[in-house]
Design a protein around this motif. Structure first.
Motif, PDB file in Angstrom:
ATOM      1  N   SER A  75       0.711  -1.113  -0.021  1.00 43.56           N
ATOM      2  CA  SER A  75       0.102   0.021   0.009  1.00 43.56           C
ATOM      3  C   SER A  75       0.946   1.408   0.217  1.00 43.56           C
ATOM      4  O   SER A  75       0.340   2.356   0.427  1.00 43.56           O
ATOM      5  CB  SER A  75      -0.780  -0.033   1.135  1.00 43.56           C
ATOM      6  N   HIS A  89       2.832   1.977  -5.500  1.00 47.36           N
ATOM      7  CA  HIS A  89       2.100   2.614  -6.858  1.00 47.36           C
ATOM      8  C   HIS A  89       3.236   2.750  -7.756  1.00 47.36           C
ATOM      9  O   HIS A  89       2.854   2.562  -9.042  1.00 47.36           O
ATOM     10  CB  HIS A  89       2.024   4.168  -6.179  1.00 47.36           C
ATOM     11  N   LYS A 131       2.154   1.114 -11.298  1.00 47.73           N
ATOM     12  CA  LYS A 131       2.246   2.123 -12.509  1.00 47.73           C
ATOM     13  C   LYS A 131       3.128   1.445 -13.694  1.00 47.73           C
ATOM     14  O   LYS A 131       2.704   1.206 -14.839  1.00 47.73           O
ATOM     15  CB  LYS A 131       2.894   3.480 -12.047  1.00 47.73           C
ATOM     16  N   CYS A 143      -4.811  -4.533  -6.297  1.00 54.53           N
ATOM     17  CA  CYS A 143      -3.900  -3.954  -5.449  1.00 54.53           C
ATOM     18  C   CYS A 143      -4.544  -4.413  -3.958  1.00 54.53           C
ATOM     19  O   CYS A 143      -5.553  -3.884  -3.854  1.00 54.53           O
ATOM     20  CB  CYS A 143      -3.226  -2.717  -5.489  1.00 54.53           C
ATOM     21  N   GLY A 186      -3.713  -1.427  -1.294  1.00 47.03           N
ATOM     22  CA  GLY A 186      -3.657  -0.253  -2.154  1.00 47.03           C
ATOM     23  C   GLY A 186      -3.840   0.887  -1.491  1.00 47.03           C
ATOM     24  O   GLY A 186      -3.800   1.211  -0.277  1.00 47.03           O
ATOM     25  N   ASN A 187      -4.059   2.180  -2.295  1.00 51.22           N
ATOM     26  CA  ASN A 187      -4.300   3.346  -1.471  1.00 51.22           C
ATOM     27  C   ASN A 187      -5.044   4.288  -2.441  1.00 51.22           C
ATOM     28  O   ASN A 187      -5.206   3.766  -3.748  1.00 51.22           O
ATOM     29  CB  ASN A 187      -2.716   4.155  -1.032  1.00 51.22           C
ATOM     30  N   GLY A 190      -4.148   6.632  -4.598  1.00 50.91           N
ATOM     31  CA  GLY A 190      -3.338   6.825  -5.699  1.00 50.91           C
ATOM     32  C   GLY A 190      -3.373   5.800  -6.547  1.00 50.91           C
ATOM     33  O   GLY A 190      -3.562   5.594  -7.910  1.00 50.91           O
ATOM     34  N   ILE A 191      -2.987   4.474  -5.939  1.00 47.71           N
ATOM     35  CA  ILE A 191      -3.150   3.134  -6.630  1.00 47.71           C
ATOM     36  C   ILE A 191      -4.422   2.865  -7.294  1.00 47.71           C
ATOM     37  O   ILE A 191      -4.653   2.402  -8.446  1.00 47.71           O
ATOM     38  CB  ILE A 191      -2.559   1.955  -5.624  1.00 47.71           C
ATOM     39  N   CYS A 226      -8.767  -1.940  -5.914  1.00 38.85           N
ATOM     40  CA  CYS A 226      -8.142  -2.301  -4.551  1.00 38.85           C
ATOM     41  C   CYS A 226      -9.197  -2.856  -3.550  1.00 38.85           C
ATOM     42  O   CYS A 226     -10.346  -2.554  -3.750  1.00 38.85           O
ATOM     43  CB  CYS A 226      -7.680  -0.871  -3.933  1.00 38.85           C
ATOM     44  N   GLN A 272      10.705   4.257  -6.735  1.00 34.38           N
ATOM     45  CA  GLN A 272      10.095   5.372  -7.678  1.00 34.38           C
ATOM     46  C   GLN A 272      10.976   6.121  -8.455  1.00 34.38           C
ATOM     47  O   GLN A 272      10.514   6.750  -9.307  1.00 34.38           O
ATOM     48  CB  GLN A 272       9.412   6.247  -6.378  1.00 34.38           C
ATOM     49  N   PHE A 304       3.589   9.669  -6.718  1.00 38.16           N
ATOM     50  CA  PHE A 304       3.226   8.290  -6.237  1.00 38.16           C
ATOM     51  C   PHE A 304       2.854   8.390  -4.726  1.00 38.16           C
ATOM     52  O   PHE A 304       3.374   9.194  -4.024  1.00 38.16           O
ATOM     53  CB  PHE A 304       4.457   7.546  -5.971  1.00 38.16           C
ATOM     54  N   HIS A 305       1.638   7.863  -4.599  1.00 34.92           N
ATOM     55  CA  HIS A 305       0.850   8.064  -3.130  1.00 34.92           C
ATOM     56  C   HIS A 305       1.633   6.960  -2.177  1.00 34.92           C
ATOM     57  O   HIS A 305       1.750   5.849  -2.484  1.00 34.92           O
ATOM     58  CB  HIS A 305      -0.580   7.632  -3.268  1.00 34.92           C
TER      59      HIS A 305
END
Ligand code: AMP
Ligand code: GLY
Length: 426
Positions: free
Chosen positions: A8, A13, A17, A30, A33-34, A36-37, A43, A295, A364-365
Motif C-alpha cells: 500500500s 504505486h 504504474k 492491489c 492499495g491506496n 493513488g493506486i 483495490c 520510485q 506516487f501515493h
C-alpha cells in the motif's frame, strides 16, 4: 494477464504504474492499495499479512501472478503460502527472504562466502554484548536488532554509555520486539551509500540502475531515521569500475551462496552498499524493492517489467537485457510534519490533478486514502513527488518544482534531496 500487487505504499504505486505500462497486462488488482493506486488498480481492504484473504482474492479473481511488495509478508512466507495454493508469485520464499529477515543470518552468510561487509559479532545474551563493548573500545560502533524493525533497528553509538543503553533498548526493553532477540554489533563504516536493486532468478542476477536514499528526517542528514525521505538515480558515485567490482565480489557471490545453502533466491535483492576507502561493502540486504528507491528506478526502466518478473520465476533471466533511460530521476517525499514520531492524518490533499498528463512527472501515493469523496493524508510519508530530467540536476529541479503543485496541511519535505550531486557538478 491479470496481476495482483500486495502492498500500500509509494513502492507499490510505482510498481503498479510500471505494470500498467506492460503490453501483456489488462487488469491490475492491489491489496490493500491506496488512493493513488486505485486510479490504476482495483483495490480491496485486505491486509498484507492476511495470507488466507490474499490467496482467496487471487483465486477468486483468477490472477496470473501476484507481486509481493513489502518485507513483512515475504519474511513471514507469503510466497510459499501462495505457491502452495497454485498461485504464481513474484518474491522470494521464506527460506530465501531470511536474507533480509535476519541480520545474524546475512552477516554469517557474508563471512562464510567472503562477501565484503563490516566486521561484526552476534550476541544472544545482553551481558556478553556489554562485555564485548567494554573490551572492544572503538567508537562509533553500530548495533543492529537481528529481525525486521521498520528500518529503525539500527543504532549508531558514539561512546560506551550510548552503546550500553542501546543493548538495553534492543535486548532487554525489546524496543523492536522479537527482532531484538539477537543483536549484531558491527564496525562503523564511512563512505557514500548506494542502493542497487537487482532481479534474481535463483542463478542469474541482473542489477538495475543505482540509486541513493536519504534516510534521516532532516536536512543535512540530521534527525531521526525514517523509511526514506527521498531518492535519486543514478548515483554518480557508483562508477562502472565499482559496478564491475560489485558484480564479481558481491552480487554474484550472494546469489551463489544462497543457492549453495539450499535457499534459492528468486525475486529482488536490494543491496545496501557503502563505498568505503577499502572498496564497496554490504551494509544490508533487502529481499524486495526499496521504498522510495523503486520510485526513481522504475520510471527509468525501459523493459516490460512483467517479462522480467516472469523470467525470474521461470529461471530465464539470462535471456533478458535490462535497459534504462539515460535520463536521471529524483523523488522527494512529502511527509506529515512530525514523521517519523507522531503526526496527524486526515488532511485533504489538493492539486493532485496537476500531475495528470504531465509526462516525466509522477505523484506516487505512499499514505493516502479516499474519505467522503476527497483524498486525504493517511500516513507519515504521504506522497513521493518524482520527476525525470536530462541529468540529476535537472531532475532535481523538476521534482522540487512539482512539490509545489500539491498541498496539504502539515506538509513537510527535505530541501536537500540529491544535494550531494552538486559536489560533482561544481
Ligand atoms: P540498515 O537498515 O542496515 O541499512 O541501516 C540503516 C542505516 O544505518 C544505513 O543506511 C546506514 O546509514 C547506517 N549504517 C548501518 N550499518 C552501518 C555501519 N556498519 N556503519 C555505518 N553506518 C551504518
Ligand atoms: N529505502 C530503504 C528501504 O526500502 O529499505
Amino acid at each position: 494477464m491479470k496481476i495482483l500487487v500486495v502492498g500500500s505504499g509509494g513502492r507499490e504505486h510505482a510498481l503498479v504504474k510500471k505494470i500498467s505500462e506492460s503490453k501483456r497486462v489488462d487488469k491490475i488488482y492491489c491489496l490493500p492499495g491506496n488512493a493513488g493506486i486505485s486510479k490504476l488498480a482495483e483495490c480491496e481492504n485486505i491486509s498484507v499479512m492476511d495470507f488466507e484473504g490474499i490467496a482467496g482474492y487471487a483465486l477468486e479473481k483468477k490472477v496470473d501472478m501476484v507481486v509481493i511488495g513489502p518485507d513483512d509478508p515475504l519474511v513471514a512466507g507469503l510466497a510459499d503460502f501462495l505457491w502452495d495454493k497454485g498461485i504464481r508469485s513474484f518474491g522470494p520464499k521464506k527460506k530465501a527472504a531470511i536474507l533480509e529477515g535476519s541480520k545474524a543470518f546475512s552477516k554469517e552468510l557474508m563471512k562464510k562466502y567472503n562477501i565484503p561487509t563490516a566486521d561484526y559479532e552476534t550476541f544472544e545474551n545482553p551481558e556478553e554484548a556489554v562485555e564485548y563493548l567494554e573490551k572492544n573500545r572503538t567508537f562509533p560502533i553500530v548495533l543492529k536488532a537481528d529481525g525486521l524493525a521498520l528500518g529503525k533497528g539500527v543504532l549508531i553509538c558514539n561512546d560506551l554509555s550510548e552503546a550500553k543503553e542501546g543493548v538495553k533498548e534492543i535486548m532487554l526493553d525489546k524496543k523492536f520486539g522479537d527482532a531484538g532477540n539477537k543483536l549484531v554489533i558491527e564496525e562503523f563504516m564511512t563512505g557514500r551509500e548506494v542502493s542497487v536493486l537487482s532481479f534474481v532468478d535463483g542463478k542469474t542476477i541482473k542489477p538495475m540502475a543505482s540509486a541513493q536514499d536519504h534516510k534521516r528526517a532532516g536536512d543535512g542528514d540530521t534527525g531521526l531515521n525514517t523509511g526514506g525521505m527521498g531518492t535519486f538515480s543514478p548515483s554518480p558515485f557508483y562508477t562502472d569500475e565499482i559496478d564491475r567490482y560489485c558484480k564479481e565480489y558481491i552480487f554474484e557471490p550472494t546469489v551463489e551462496a544462497m543457492a549453495k545453502e539450499g535457499r534459492e533466491f528468486k525475486g529482488i535483492i536490494f543491496f545496501g552498499l557503502m563505498l568505503t576507502e577499502a572498496g564497496p561493502k554490504v551494509l544490508e540486504y533487502n529481499a524486495r524493492f526499496g521504498d522510495p528507491e523503486a520510485q526513481v528506478v522504475l520510471p527509468r526502466m525501459n523493459n516490460d517489467i512483467v517479462d522480467v518478473m516472469e523470467a525470474c520465476i521461470d529461471g530465464n533471466l539470462d535471456k533478458i537485457t535490462l535497459d534504462f533511460k539515460d535520463e536521471a530521476c529524483v523523488c522527494v517525499v512529502l511527509a506529515s510534519k512530525g514523521y517519523p514520531l507522531s503526526y496527524e492524518k486526515g488532511f485533504e490533499i489538493k492539486g493532485l490533478e496537476n500531475f495528470d498528463d504531465r509526462e516525466g512527472y509522477y505523484c506516487f501515493h505512499a499514505g493516502s486514502k479516499e474519505k467522503d469523496g476527497k483524498i486525504v493524508t493517511n500516513g507519515g510519508r504521504v506522497l513521493g513527488i518524482t520527476a525525470l530530467g536530462q541529468d540529476l540536476k535537472k531532475a532535481r529541479e523538476n521534482a522540487y518544482k512539482a512539490t509545489e503543485w500539491v498541498n496539504f496541511e502539515n506538509k513537510y519535505c527535505r530541501k536537500d534531496i540529491g544535494k550531494a550531486i552538486d559536489d560533482i557538478y561544481r
